[in-house]
Motif scaffolding. Structure first.
Motif, PDB file in Angstrom:
ATOM      1  N   ILE A  57      -5.259   3.666  11.734  1.00 50.62           N
ATOM      2  CA  ILE A  57      -4.138   3.555  12.659  1.00 50.62           C
ATOM      3  C   ILE A  57      -3.253   2.369  12.296  1.00 50.62           C
ATOM      4  CG2 ILE A  57      -3.487   3.043  15.053  1.00 50.62           C
ATOM      5  CD1 ILE A  57      -4.295   5.884  14.686  1.00 50.62           C
ATOM      6  N   SER A  58      -3.871   1.234  11.981  1.00 52.20           N
ATOM      7  CA  SER A  58      -3.095   0.048  11.641  1.00 52.20           C
ATOM      8  C   SER A  58      -2.272   0.299  10.378  1.00 52.20           C
ATOM      9  CB  SER A  58      -3.994  -1.167  11.449  1.00 52.20           C
ATOM     10  OG  SER A  58      -4.849  -0.991  10.329  1.00 52.20           O
ATOM     11  N   VAL A  59      -2.829   1.017   9.429  1.00 49.77           N
ATOM     12  CA  VAL A  59      -2.082   1.336   8.220  1.00 49.77           C
ATOM     13  C   VAL A  59      -0.896   2.241   8.540  1.00 49.77           C
ATOM     14  CG1 VAL A  59      -2.191   2.443   5.960  1.00 49.77           C
ATOM     15  CG2 VAL A  59      -4.115   1.071   6.758  1.00 49.77           C
ATOM     16  N   MET A  60      -1.099   3.216   9.369  1.00 53.38           N
ATOM     17  CA  MET A  60      -0.010   4.127   9.723  1.00 53.38           C
ATOM     18  C   MET A  60       1.039   3.423  10.559  1.00 53.38           C
ATOM     19  SD  MET A  60      -1.770   7.845  10.485  1.00 53.38           S
ATOM     20  CE  MET A  60      -3.113   7.262  11.502  1.00 53.38           C
ATOM     21  N   GLU A  61       0.666   2.515  11.415  1.00 55.75           N
ATOM     22  CA  GLU A  61       1.637   1.801  12.236  1.00 55.75           C
ATOM     23  C   GLU A  61       2.520   0.892  11.401  1.00 55.75           C
ATOM     24  OE1 GLU A  61      -0.864   1.459  16.422  1.00 55.75           O
ATOM     25  OE2 GLU A  61      -0.668  -0.278  15.094  1.00 55.75           O
ATOM     26  N   VAL A  62       1.909   0.265  10.383  1.00 56.72           N
ATOM     27  CA  VAL A  62       2.677  -0.686   9.573  1.00 56.72           C
ATOM     28  C   VAL A  62       3.472   0.013   8.492  1.00 56.72           C
ATOM     29  CG1 VAL A  62       2.486  -2.677   8.034  1.00 56.72           C
ATOM     30  CG2 VAL A  62       0.996  -2.506  10.023  1.00 56.72           C
ATOM     31  N   TYR A  63       2.864   0.976   7.840  1.00 59.11           N
ATOM     32  CA  TYR A  63       3.491   1.578   6.661  1.00 59.11           C
ATOM     33  C   TYR A  63       3.806   3.056   6.830  1.00 59.11           C
ATOM     34  CZ  TYR A  63       1.558  -2.682   4.729  1.00 59.11           C
ATOM     35  OH  TYR A  63       1.228  -3.982   4.498  1.00 59.11           O
ATOM     36  N   GLY A  64       3.300   3.676   7.895  1.00 60.14           N
ATOM     37  CA  GLY A  64       3.485   5.107   8.004  1.00 60.14           C
ATOM     38  C   GLY A  64       4.722   5.490   8.770  1.00 60.14           C
ATOM     39  N   PRO A 112       0.831  -1.205   0.000  1.00 66.31           N
ATOM     40  CA  PRO A 112       0.000   0.000   0.000  1.00 66.31           C
ATOM     41  C   PRO A 112       0.859   1.246   0.000  1.00 66.31           C
ATOM     42  CG  PRO A 112       0.082  -0.955   2.186  1.00 66.31           C
ATOM     43  CD  PRO A 112       0.764  -1.934   1.274  1.00 66.31           C
ATOM     44  N   VAL A 113       0.231   2.353  -0.362  1.00 61.50           N
ATOM     45  CA  VAL A 113       0.953   3.622  -0.348  1.00 61.50           C
ATOM     46  C   VAL A 113       1.287   3.986   1.096  1.00 61.50           C
ATOM     47  CG1 VAL A 113      -0.113   4.464  -2.447  1.00 61.50           C
ATOM     48  CG2 VAL A 113      -1.244   4.855  -0.249  1.00 61.50           C
ATOM     49  N   THR A 114       2.276   4.838   1.245  1.00 59.55           N
ATOM     50  CA  THR A 114       2.647   5.296   2.580  1.00 59.55           C
ATOM     51  C   THR A 114       1.690   6.397   3.034  1.00 59.55           C
ATOM     52  OG1 THR A 114       4.965   4.806   2.150  1.00 59.55           O
ATOM     53  CG2 THR A 114       4.477   6.302   3.971  1.00 59.55           C
ATOM     54  N   LEU A 115       1.044   6.173   4.148  1.00 58.90           N
ATOM     55  CA  LEU A 115       0.108   7.157   4.694  1.00 58.90           C
ATOM     56  C   LEU A 115       0.636   7.687   6.019  1.00 58.90           C
ATOM     57  CD1 LEU A 115      -3.297   5.384   3.948  1.00 58.90           C
ATOM     58  CD2 LEU A 115      -2.100   7.093   2.579  1.00 58.90           C
ATOM     59  N   ILE A 116       0.453   8.968   6.217  1.00 58.29           N
ATOM     60  CA  ILE A 116       0.932   9.606   7.438  1.00 58.29           C
ATOM     61  C   ILE A 116      -0.255  10.143   8.229  1.00 58.29           C
ATOM     62  CG2 ILE A 116       3.144  10.213   6.383  1.00 58.29           C
ATOM     63  CD1 ILE A 116       2.047  13.043   6.012  1.00 58.29           C
ATOM     64  N   LEU A 117       0.024  10.728   9.390  1.00 57.76           N
ATOM     65  CA  LEU A 117      -1.022  11.345  10.199  1.00 57.76           C
ATOM     66  C   LEU A 117      -1.614  12.541   9.438  1.00 57.76           C
ATOM     67  CD1 LEU A 117      -2.278  11.208  13.095  1.00 57.76           C
ATOM     68  CD2 LEU A 117      -0.655  13.014  13.704  1.00 57.76           C
ATOM     69  N   PRO A 118      -2.933  12.602   9.314  1.00 62.04           N
ATOM     70  CA  PRO A 118      -3.551  13.678   8.510  1.00 62.04           C
ATOM     71  C   PRO A 118      -3.644  15.017   9.237  1.00 62.04           C
ATOM     72  CG  PRO A 118      -5.245  12.286   9.409  1.00 62.04           C
ATOM     73  CD  PRO A 118      -3.946  11.668   9.832  1.00 62.04           C
ATOM     74  N   VAL A 119      -2.916  15.182  10.305  1.00 64.87           N
ATOM     75  CA  VAL A 119      -2.959  16.423  11.081  1.00 64.87           C
ATOM     76  C   VAL A 119      -1.538  16.927  11.268  1.00 64.87           C
ATOM     77  CG1 VAL A 119      -3.610  17.493  13.256  1.00 64.87           C
ATOM     78  CG2 VAL A 119      -5.039  15.692  12.272  1.00 64.87           C
ATOM     79  N   ASP A 120      -1.300  18.186  10.913  1.00 68.53           N
ATOM     80  CA  ASP A 120       0.018  18.779  11.091  1.00 68.53           C
ATOM     81  C   ASP A 120      -0.060  19.760  12.261  1.00 68.53           C
ATOM     82  OD1 ASP A 120       2.596  19.578  10.842  1.00 68.53           O
ATOM     83  OD2 ASP A 120       2.268  20.805   9.048  1.00 68.53           O
ATOM     84  N   ALA A 132      -3.434  22.487  10.958  1.00 68.40           N
ATOM     85  CA  ALA A 132      -3.726  22.175   9.561  1.00 68.40           C
ATOM     86  C   ALA A 132      -4.162  20.722   9.412  1.00 68.40           C
ATOM     87  CB  ALA A 132      -2.500  22.441   8.704  1.00 68.40           C
ATOM     88  N   ILE A 133      -5.170  20.515   8.558  1.00 64.46           N
ATOM     89  CA  ILE A 133      -5.575  19.167   8.138  1.00 64.46           C
ATOM     90  C   ILE A 133      -4.900  18.922   6.798  1.00 64.46           C
ATOM     91  CG2 ILE A 133      -7.489  17.695   7.488  1.00 64.46           C
ATOM     92  CD1 ILE A 133      -9.256  19.406   9.334  1.00 64.46           C
ATOM     93  N   VAL A 134      -4.113  17.857   6.706  1.00 63.45           N
ATOM     94  CA  VAL A 134      -3.280  17.647   5.517  1.00 63.45           C
ATOM     95  C   VAL A 134      -3.567  16.283   4.890  1.00 63.45           C
ATOM     96  CG1 VAL A 134      -1.447  19.119   6.414  1.00 63.45           C
ATOM     97  CG2 VAL A 134      -1.395  16.664   6.891  1.00 63.45           C
ATOM     98  N   ALA A 135      -3.123  16.147   3.641  1.00 57.70           N
ATOM     99  CA  ALA A 135      -3.258  14.868   2.933  1.00 57.70           C
ATOM    100  C   ALA A 135      -2.325  13.848   3.572  1.00 57.70           C
ATOM    101  CB  ALA A 135      -2.930  15.055   1.465  1.00 57.70           C
ATOM    102  N   ALA A 136      -2.842  12.641   3.822  1.00 56.69           N
ATOM    103  CA  ALA A 136      -2.034  11.579   4.428  1.00 56.69           C
ATOM    104  C   ALA A 136      -1.067  10.953   3.436  1.00 56.69           C
ATOM    105  CB  ALA A 136      -2.945  10.499   5.005  1.00 56.69           C
ATOM    106  N   GLY A 137      -1.213  11.261   2.164  1.00 57.10           N
ATOM    107  CA  GLY A 137      -0.321  10.733   1.139  1.00 57.10           C
ATOM    108  C   GLY A 137      -0.592  11.417  -0.177  1.00 57.10           C
ATOM    109  N   GLY A 138       0.339  11.287  -1.113  1.00 56.72           N
ATOM    110  CA  GLY A 138       0.148  11.885  -2.415  1.00 56.72           C
ATOM    111  C   GLY A 138      -0.912  11.148  -3.217  1.00 56.72           C
TER     112      GLY A 138
END
Length: 243
Positions: free
Chosen positions: A236-243, A120-128, A157-163
């Motif tokens: 959360i599980s996605v961010m823990e594994v790949y983020g 999967p794509v790399t996803l980050i926390l959607p909050v800066d 800021a609310i931001v994109a978790a990935g491109g």
């Protein structure tokens, strides 16, 4: 007075005849001398015979030793040939093992490449900024919390978790404020709902951490969801594994 008779000792005559036979010489020697000479001649003959016998035996022993050495050399040659064949067989096994190992490594690399392509794509926390979780993901069924609700402080800021590409940017059909959807590829989509004004448009290609909503002076909430192949998954599980 008794008289002692002296025993006459015999004398021997030696006749010397030269090859020319023109002159003959005679020499008389006593019996003891003759016996001594004969004894010496016999001893010399015995020594000569013993030496010849020893030489013959030595030759025989040398021949036997040479034969044993030749047999031993032939045995060593045969053993060396056997060892050489075993070495060649072992080398062949090593080459086959290396070939098999190389094939397995290639297969492993291909599998790893396929897995990387499927990752999967790399996803980050959607909050800066500063935020806290009000409610967590519950499940994919109707009526369950399908994402995470964040409590956001003012100015965050609310931001994109990935491109990805913006596929929706409008008022939420669920009535939860405004909504932005981003297609990240590989069947992954992130969904953002908040009360701020939308800053992106449909078709826009955004990078990770791009601001999606206008910042609110007062605190607000963000409902954040992620789907894979149109099925809701725990962000959360996605961010823990790949983020």
């Amino acid at each position: 007075m008794s008289s002692k008779k002296r025993k006459k000792r015999g004398k021997f005559t030696i006749v010397i005849v030269p090859e020319s036979a023109k002159e003959v010489k005679q020499m008389q020697i006593s019996g003891n001398v003759a016996i001594t000479i004969c004894t010496i001649i016999l001893i010399l003959e015995f020594i000569a015979i013993a030496y010849i016998s020893y030489g013959i035996n030595s030759m025989g022993r040398n021949s036997q030793g040479e034969k044993e050495l030749a047999d031993h050399l032939a045995q060593l040659t045969e053993e060396n040939n056997v060892l050489q064949k075993e070495k060649e067989a072992l080398q062949q096994q090593i080459d086959e093992a290396k070939k098999e190992e190389g094939t397995k490594e290639e297969q492993s690399q291909e599998i790893e490449k396929e897995e990387q392509e499927q990752l999967p794509v790399t996803l980050i926390l959607p909050v800066d900024g500063t935020a806290s979780i009000e409610s967590e993901f519950q499940g994919n069924e109707e009526g369950q919390q399908r994402g995470i609700t964040f409590r956001i402080e003012g100015g965050t800021a609310i931001v994109a978790a990935g491109g990805g590409t913006v596929t929706f940017a409008d008022v939420s059909q669920s009535g939860e404020g405004n909504e932005v959807r981003i297609d990240h590829g590989s069947n992954y989509v992130s969904i953002y709902r908040s009360s701020g004004a939308v800053k992106v448009y449909v078709g826009e290609v955004v990078e990770a951490k791009a601001e999606l909503f206008e910042r609110m002076e007062e605190g607000t909430t963000l409902n954040y969801e992620v789907t894979y192949e149109e099925v809701f998954i725990d962000p959360i599980s996605v961010m823990e594994v790949y983020g």
